[in-house]
Design an enzyme around this catalytic site. Structure first.
Site, PDB file in Angstrom:
ATOM      1  N   LYS A 282       0.834  -1.208   0.000  1.00  0.00           N
ATOM      2  CA  LYS A 282       0.000   0.000   0.000  1.00  0.00           C
ATOM      3  C   LYS A 282       0.870   1.262   0.000  1.00  0.00           C
ATOM      4  O   LYS A 282       0.659   2.156  -0.806  1.00  0.00           O
ATOM      5  CB  LYS A 282      -0.936   0.012   1.226  1.00  0.00           C
ATOM      6  CG  LYS A 282      -1.906  -1.162   1.276  1.00  0.00           C
ATOM      7  CD  LYS A 282      -2.827  -1.094   2.494  1.00  0.00           C
ATOM      8  CE  LYS A 282      -2.108  -1.160   3.830  1.00  0.00           C
ATOM      9  NZ  LYS A 282      -1.413  -2.433   4.100  1.00  0.00           N
TER      10      LYS A 282
ATOM     11  N   ARG B 178      -9.900   1.037   8.697  1.00  0.00           N
ATOM     12  CA  ARG B 178      -9.327  -0.271   8.968  1.00  0.00           C
ATOM     13  C   ARG B 178     -10.305  -1.170   9.695  1.00  0.00           C
ATOM     14  O   ARG B 178      -9.951  -2.266  10.115  1.00  0.00           O
ATOM     15  CB  ARG B 178      -8.117  -0.073   9.836  1.00  0.00           C
ATOM     16  CG  ARG B 178      -6.949  -0.890   9.365  1.00  0.00           C
ATOM     17  CD  ARG B 178      -5.835  -0.480  10.245  1.00  0.00           C
ATOM     18  NE  ARG B 178      -4.632  -1.177  10.031  1.00  0.00           N
ATOM     19  CZ  ARG B 178      -3.622  -0.696   9.328  1.00  0.00           C
ATOM     20  NH1 ARG B 178      -3.728   0.434   8.679  1.00  0.00           N
ATOM     21  NH2 ARG B 178      -2.516  -1.374   9.283  1.00  0.00           N
TER      22      ARG B 178
ATOM     23  N   ARG C 186      11.732  -5.857   4.818  1.00  0.00           N
ATOM     24  CA  ARG C 186      11.536  -4.408   4.629  1.00  0.00           C
ATOM     25  C   ARG C 186      12.526  -3.594   5.479  1.00  0.00           C
ATOM     26  O   ARG C 186      12.735  -3.892   6.645  1.00  0.00           O
ATOM     27  CB  ARG C 186      10.110  -4.018   5.029  1.00  0.00           C
ATOM     28  CG  ARG C 186       9.910  -2.501   5.028  1.00  0.00           C
ATOM     29  CD  ARG C 186       8.464  -2.104   5.038  1.00  0.00           C
ATOM     30  NE  ARG C 186       7.739  -2.597   6.197  1.00  0.00           N
ATOM     31  CZ  ARG C 186       6.421  -2.464   6.343  1.00  0.00           C
ATOM     32  NH1 ARG C 186       5.710  -1.875   5.405  1.00  0.00           N
ATOM     33  NH2 ARG C 186       5.841  -2.929   7.413  1.00  0.00           N
TER      34      ARG C 186
ATOM     35  N   ARG D 275      11.225  -1.819  11.051  1.00  0.00           N
ATOM     36  CA  ARG D 275      10.108  -1.421  11.916  1.00  0.00           C
ATOM     37  C   ARG D 275       9.940  -2.410  13.067  1.00  0.00           C
ATOM     38  O   ARG D 275      10.092  -3.612  12.878  1.00  0.00           O
ATOM     39  CB  ARG D 275       8.804  -1.353  11.094  1.00  0.00           C
ATOM     40  CG  ARG D 275       8.584   0.021  10.486  1.00  0.00           C
ATOM     41  CD  ARG D 275       7.450   0.062   9.510  1.00  0.00           C
ATOM     42  NE  ARG D 275       6.190  -0.534   9.957  1.00  0.00           N
ATOM     43  CZ  ARG D 275       5.056  -0.498   9.251  1.00  0.00           C
ATOM     44  NH1 ARG D 275       5.043   0.121   8.074  1.00  0.00           N
ATOM     45  NH2 ARG D 275       3.960  -1.066   9.701  1.00  0.00           N
TER      46      ARG D 275
ATOM     47  N   ARG E  53      -0.529  -9.383  13.012  1.00  0.00           N
ATOM     48  CA  ARG E  53      -1.135  -8.332  12.169  1.00  0.00           C
ATOM     49  C   ARG E  53      -2.009  -8.953  11.083  1.00  0.00           C
ATOM     50  O   ARG E  53      -3.046  -8.390  10.717  1.00  0.00           O
ATOM     51  CB  ARG E  53      -0.048  -7.448  11.562  1.00  0.00           C
ATOM     52  CG  ARG E  53       0.533  -6.467  12.590  1.00  0.00           C
ATOM     53  CD  ARG E  53       1.889  -5.945  12.191  1.00  0.00           C
ATOM     54  NE  ARG E  53       1.872  -5.171  10.970  1.00  0.00           N
ATOM     55  CZ  ARG E  53       2.940  -4.967  10.198  1.00  0.00           C
ATOM     56  NH1 ARG E  53       4.101  -5.493  10.519  1.00  0.00           N
ATOM     57  NH2 ARG E  53       2.838  -4.233   9.124  1.00  0.00           N
TER      58      ARG E  53
HETATM   59  P1  AP5 Z   1       4.858  -1.633   1.836  1.00  0.00           P
HETATM   60  O1  AP5 Z   1       4.531  -0.796   0.661  1.00  0.00           O
HETATM   61  O2  AP5 Z   1       5.617  -1.006   2.952  1.00  0.00           O
HETATM   62  O3  AP5 Z   1       3.530  -2.394   2.355  1.00  0.00           O
HETATM   63  P2  AP5 Z   1       2.243  -1.845   3.119  1.00  0.00           P
HETATM   64  O4  AP5 Z   1       1.044  -2.483   2.495  1.00  0.00           O
HETATM   65  O5  AP5 Z   1       2.277  -0.358   3.210  1.00  0.00           O
HETATM   66  O6  AP5 Z   1       2.498  -2.546   4.517  1.00  0.00           O
HETATM   67  P3  AP5 Z   1       2.416  -1.937   6.000  1.00  0.00           P
HETATM   68  O7  AP5 Z   1       3.161  -2.901   6.885  1.00  0.00           O
HETATM   69  O8  AP5 Z   1       2.836  -0.512   6.017  1.00  0.00           O
HETATM   70  O9  AP5 Z   1       0.903  -2.067   6.266  1.00  0.00           O
HETATM   71  P4  AP5 Z   1       0.203  -2.124   7.582  1.00  0.00           P
HETATM   72  O10 AP5 Z   1      -1.180  -2.009   7.109  1.00  0.00           O
HETATM   73  O11 AP5 Z   1       0.497  -3.308   8.418  1.00  0.00           O
HETATM   74  O12 AP5 Z   1       0.892  -0.961   8.431  1.00  0.00           O
HETATM   75  P5  AP5 Z   1       0.526   0.578   8.687  1.00  0.00           P
HETATM   76  O13 AP5 Z   1       1.763   1.344   8.655  1.00  0.00           O
HETATM   77  O14 AP5 Z   1      -0.630   0.989   7.867  1.00  0.00           O
HETATM   78  O15 AP5 Z   1       5.680  -2.915   1.271  1.00  0.00           O
HETATM   79  C1  AP5 Z   1       6.180  -3.910   2.157  1.00  0.00           C
HETATM   80  C2  AP5 Z   1       7.579  -4.384   1.676  1.00  0.00           C
HETATM   81  O16 AP5 Z   1       7.416  -5.066   0.437  1.00  0.00           O
HETATM   82  C3  AP5 Z   1       8.582  -3.256   1.406  1.00  0.00           C
HETATM   83  O17 AP5 Z   1       9.870  -3.665   1.818  1.00  0.00           O
HETATM   84  C4  AP5 Z   1       8.538  -3.066  -0.113  1.00  0.00           C
HETATM   85  O18 AP5 Z   1       9.799  -2.629  -0.617  1.00  0.00           O
HETATM   86  C5  AP5 Z   1       8.208  -4.481  -0.590  1.00  0.00           C
HETATM   87  N1  AP5 Z   1       7.386  -4.487  -1.809  1.00  0.00           N
HETATM   88  C6  AP5 Z   1       6.348  -3.677  -2.131  1.00  0.00           C
HETATM   89  N2  AP5 Z   1       5.822  -4.004  -3.324  1.00  0.00           N
HETATM   90  C7  AP5 Z   1       6.547  -5.074  -3.766  1.00  0.00           C
HETATM   91  C8  AP5 Z   1       6.497  -5.885  -4.936  1.00  0.00           C
HETATM   92  N3  AP5 Z   1       5.586  -5.646  -5.922  1.00  0.00           N
HETATM   93  N4  AP5 Z   1       7.383  -6.892  -5.054  1.00  0.00           N
HETATM   94  C9  AP5 Z   1       8.308  -7.119  -4.084  1.00  0.00           C
HETATM   95  N5  AP5 Z   1       8.417  -6.394  -2.951  1.00  0.00           N
HETATM   96  C10 AP5 Z   1       7.546  -5.381  -2.797  1.00  0.00           C
HETATM   97  O19 AP5 Z   1       0.008   0.492  10.197  1.00  0.00           O
HETATM   98  C11 AP5 Z   1       0.906   0.223  11.248  1.00  0.00           C
HETATM   99  C12 AP5 Z   1       0.148   0.197  12.561  1.00  0.00           C
HETATM  100  O20 AP5 Z   1      -0.440   1.492  12.809  1.00  0.00           O
HETATM  101  C13 AP5 Z   1      -1.034  -0.776  12.650  1.00  0.00           C
HETATM  102  O21 AP5 Z   1      -0.608  -2.085  13.010  1.00  0.00           O
HETATM  103  C14 AP5 Z   1      -1.889  -0.116  13.736  1.00  0.00           C
HETATM  104  O22 AP5 Z   1      -1.353  -0.357  14.999  1.00  0.00           O
HETATM  105  C15 AP5 Z   1      -1.716   1.364  13.422  1.00  0.00           C
HETATM  106  N6  AP5 Z   1      -2.760   1.879  12.521  1.00  0.00           N
HETATM  107  C16 AP5 Z   1      -2.579   2.421  11.281  1.00  0.00           C
HETATM  108  N7  AP5 Z   1      -3.757   2.805  10.753  1.00  0.00           N
HETATM  109  C17 AP5 Z   1      -4.708   2.503  11.681  1.00  0.00           C
HETATM  110  C18 AP5 Z   1      -6.130   2.645  11.724  1.00  0.00           C
HETATM  111  N8  AP5 Z   1      -6.808   3.176  10.691  1.00  0.00           N
HETATM  112  N9  AP5 Z   1      -6.778   2.218  12.835  1.00  0.00           N
HETATM  113  C19 AP5 Z   1      -6.107   1.708  13.880  1.00  0.00           C
HETATM  114  N10 AP5 Z   1      -4.775   1.528  13.904  1.00  0.00           N
HETATM  115  C20 AP5 Z   1      -4.084   1.925  12.812  1.00  0.00           C
HETATM  116 MG    MG Z   2       2.457   1.045   4.782  1.00  0.00          MG
END
Ligand code: AP5
Ligand code: MG
Ligand code: ZN
Length: 216
Positions: free
Chosen positions: A13, A88, A127, A160, A171
């Site tokens: 994402k 979410r 990552r 992270r 997760r």
């Molecule tokens: P990346 O693009 O970083 O993936 P992502 O989908 O953004 O994954 P996240 O871990 O950021 O998602 P998340 O939903 O768990 O965390 P968030 O920060 O939102 O890609 C991942 C890796 O793959 C990278 O190394 C990249 O280089 C590689 N990659 C990408 N595309 C690729 C491809 N095509 N081929 C190969 N490799 C590839 O949330 C974190 C925390 O915040 C949550 O756990 C929660 O505690 C809190 N939080 C956030 N939003 C809310 C909400 N709305 N409500 C409550 N809590 C929340």
């Molecule tokens: Mg992300």
């Protein structure tokens, strides 16, 4: 365009959000990035959020919803936005619909990035993020030239706290229990489009932009 990105942790994402947002000239609002910014600045919001994030649990709605409400009041998001990581759960989705309804607005499309669990674990365990510019790398799929150093800015790369294997598994459970019901919620409203998020980053970007063009 008012766009929501959904998909499991590690679906890409954040990686795709930057390309999609710049292609359609809309601001990218990533709740995970806003929380992590607050954690590194040591704000009250960051202190509250950190324990949930480190455990891989959702931050409570009353904290998250207020934060997003503030961000969406910024004038840059009046005409369109890309939300990454919000809503979410179904409650957050209902609240978002309510806010947009107050301005006679609504979402145009919800894009689901589809990948399987094994790919997610591979992506998250490799990552690495730049402490200075925030760019996201991957040890195998998109490695920096020098170990531990960002090619773009020379900043230090870090892993992270929530990217440890047991936290990643948790997760994924949280996603299945609390977030995946959004697929049905938005599907019922005719807003959902899915794209295959496997394969090279550029290919996923191209599929995503093609799926979104008609909503511009
Ligand atoms: P990346 O693009 O970083 O993936 P992502 O989908 O953004 O994954 P996240 O871990 O950021 O998602 P998340 O939903 O768990 O965390 P968030 O920060 O939102 O890609 C991942 C890796 O793959 C990278 O190394 C990249 O280089 C590689 N990659 C990408 N595309 C690729 C491809 N095509 N081929 C190969 N490799 C590839 O949330 C974190 C925390 O915040 C949550 O756990 C929660 O505690 C809190 N939080 C956030 N939003 C809310 C909400 N709305 N409500 C409550 N809590 C929340
Ligand atoms: Mg992300
Ligand atoms: Zn950098």
């Amino acid at each position: 365009m008012r766009l929501v990105l959904v998909g499991p942790p590690g679906a890409g994402k954040g990686t795709q959000a930057q390309f999609i947002a710049s292609n359609f000239a809309i601001p990218k609002i990533s709740t995970g990035d806003i929380f992590r910014g607050n954690v590194s600045e040591g704000t009250q919001l960051g202190l509250e959020a950190k324990k949930y994030m480190d455990a891989g649990d959702l931050v409570p709605d009353e904290v998250t919803i207020g934060m997003v409400r503030e961000r969406l009041r910024d004038p840059d998001s009046a005409e369109g936005f890309l939300l990454d990581g919000f809503p979410r759960n179904v409650h957050q989705a209902e609240v978002l619909d309510g806010w947009l309804g107050e301005h006679s607005a609504s979402l145009d499309v919800v894009l689901e990035l589809v990948v399987d669990d094994d790919e997610v674990v591979r992506r998250l365990s490799g990552r690495r993020t730049c402490r200075r510019c925030g760019h996201v790398w991957h040890l195998d799929f998109d490695p920096p030239v020098r170990d531990g150093v960002c090619d773009r800015c020379g900043g230090e790369l870090f892993q992270r706290d929530d990217d440890r294997e047991e936290t990643i598994r948790h997760r994924l459970e949280v996603y299945a229990d609390q977030t995946s019901p959004l697929i049905g919620y938005y599907g019922d409203r005719g807003l959902l489009r899915g794209v295959d998020a496997t394969g090279p980053v550029e290919d996923v970007t191209e599929r995503a932009i093609n799926a979104l063009r008609r909503f511009e």
